[in-house]
Scaffold this active site. Structure first.
Site, PDB file in Angstrom:
ATOM      1  N   ASP A   7       1.014  -0.928  -0.013  1.00 23.88           N
ATOM      2  CA  ASP A   7      -0.059  -0.139   0.107  1.00 23.88           C
ATOM      3  C   ASP A   7       0.509   1.357  -0.156  1.00 23.88           C
ATOM      4  O   ASP A   7       1.883   1.864   1.179  1.00 23.88           O
ATOM      5  CB  ASP A   7      -1.191  -0.208   1.002  1.00 23.88           C
ATOM      6  CG  ASP A   7      -2.508   1.168   1.449  1.00 23.88           C
ATOM      7  OD1 ASP A   7      -2.454   1.146   0.118  1.00 23.88           O
ATOM      8  OD2 ASP A   7      -2.003   1.189   2.369  1.00 23.88           O
ATOM      9  N   GLU A  74      -1.869  -1.359  -5.064  1.00 28.96           N
ATOM     10  CA  GLU A  74      -3.320  -1.019  -6.305  1.00 28.96           C
ATOM     11  C   GLU A  74      -2.875  -0.022  -7.226  1.00 28.96           C
ATOM     12  O   GLU A  74      -1.728   0.707  -7.477  1.00 28.96           O
ATOM     13  CB  GLU A  74      -3.426  -0.318  -4.958  1.00 28.96           C
ATOM     14  CG  GLU A  74      -5.026   0.590  -4.720  1.00 28.96           C
ATOM     15  CD  GLU A  74      -5.077   0.976  -3.644  1.00 28.96           C
ATOM     16  OE1 GLU A  74      -5.130   2.717  -3.635  1.00 28.96           O
ATOM     17  OE2 GLU A  74      -5.899   0.873  -2.421  1.00 28.96           O
ATOM     18  N   ASP A 147      -2.048   1.169   6.805  1.00 31.58           N
ATOM     19  CA  ASP A 147      -1.871   1.027   5.531  1.00 31.58           C
ATOM     20  C   ASP A 147      -1.464  -0.671   5.838  1.00 31.58           C
ATOM     21  O   ASP A 147      -0.758  -1.485   4.509  1.00 31.58           O
ATOM     22  CB  ASP A 147      -0.022   1.478   5.744  1.00 31.58           C
ATOM     23  CG  ASP A 147      -0.962   3.408   5.827  1.00 31.58           C
ATOM     24  OD1 ASP A 147       0.111   3.695   4.789  1.00 31.58           O
ATOM     25  OD2 ASP A 147      -0.817   3.314   7.285  1.00 31.58           O
TER      26      ASP A 147
END
Length: 197
Positions: A7, A74, A147
């Site tokens: 992340d 992501e 996170d």
């Protein structure tokens, strides 16, 4: 199979590593073991280039230690704050570079795909994602930072996408039968039965 989920963040980058165990000689997506997880924190007072190097160096160390086969991250997120999105774009770049330089395959997923894979809803909250990550991986405590749970969620999403691919869509019944010729005979039988009635 060992998956590194990341992340990316300009100050805190979360990472999570999970292992997919084998069952009867095959990888089993229901047998996930958390291997390692945490954050890479950088000092926001340092020059941004130095922060990027630190993220890169620490990720390379993590990769060398655990030898993941895949990296899941992501996709780029375009928020209201251009400066923040710009910096995260740079962080994503060094994360992807650390994987490519280490010979690891990179896979990207949208925030919606990740939430849906972990929670079942594409609009889940960070708290819901964190709760489900804890339940899926059997963690005793919640990770300290979102996170971390987000990084583990990306890794879980990759497992789900790898072992449960999207269903193929067909234009019409004829296209479906062309892809599945073993079913064509049954379809003919149904037609002949209808004619007899």
């Amino acid at each position: 199979m060992i998956i590194l989920g990341v992340d990316p963040g300009s100050n805190i980058t979360g990472y999570g590593i999970i292992k997919v165990l084998e069952k009867d000689g095959k990888l089993d997506r229901t047998e996930l073991i958390p291997v390692d997880y945490g954050v890479i924190k950088v000092d926001d007072r340092e020059h941004f280039n130095i922060r990027l190097k630190k993220i890169y160096d620490e990720l390379v160390q993590i990769i060398n230690q655990h030898r993941p086969t895949d990296l899941a991250i992501e996709t780029a997120f375009y928020g209201k704050n251009f400066q923040s999105a710009y910096k995260i774009g740079h962080v994503r770049g060094v994360v992807i570079l650390s994987a490519v330089n280490s010979g690891i395959s990179v896979f990207e997923y949208t925030p919606r795909e990740i939430k849906k894979a972990v929670v079942g809803r594409g609009n889940a909250t960070k708290e819901q994602v964190q709760f489900m990550v804890k339940a899926i991986l059997g963690l005793k405590n919640f990770p300290e930072f979102y996170d971390v749970s987000d990084a583990l969620a990306v890794a879980i999403c990759h497992v789900n996408k790898t072992f449960v691919p999207n269903k193929a869509r067909f234009r019409d019944w004829k296209a479906f039968l062309k892809a599945h010729p073993e079913l064509a005979e049954g379809e003919i039988d149904l037609k002949s039965r209808r004619k007899k009635k």
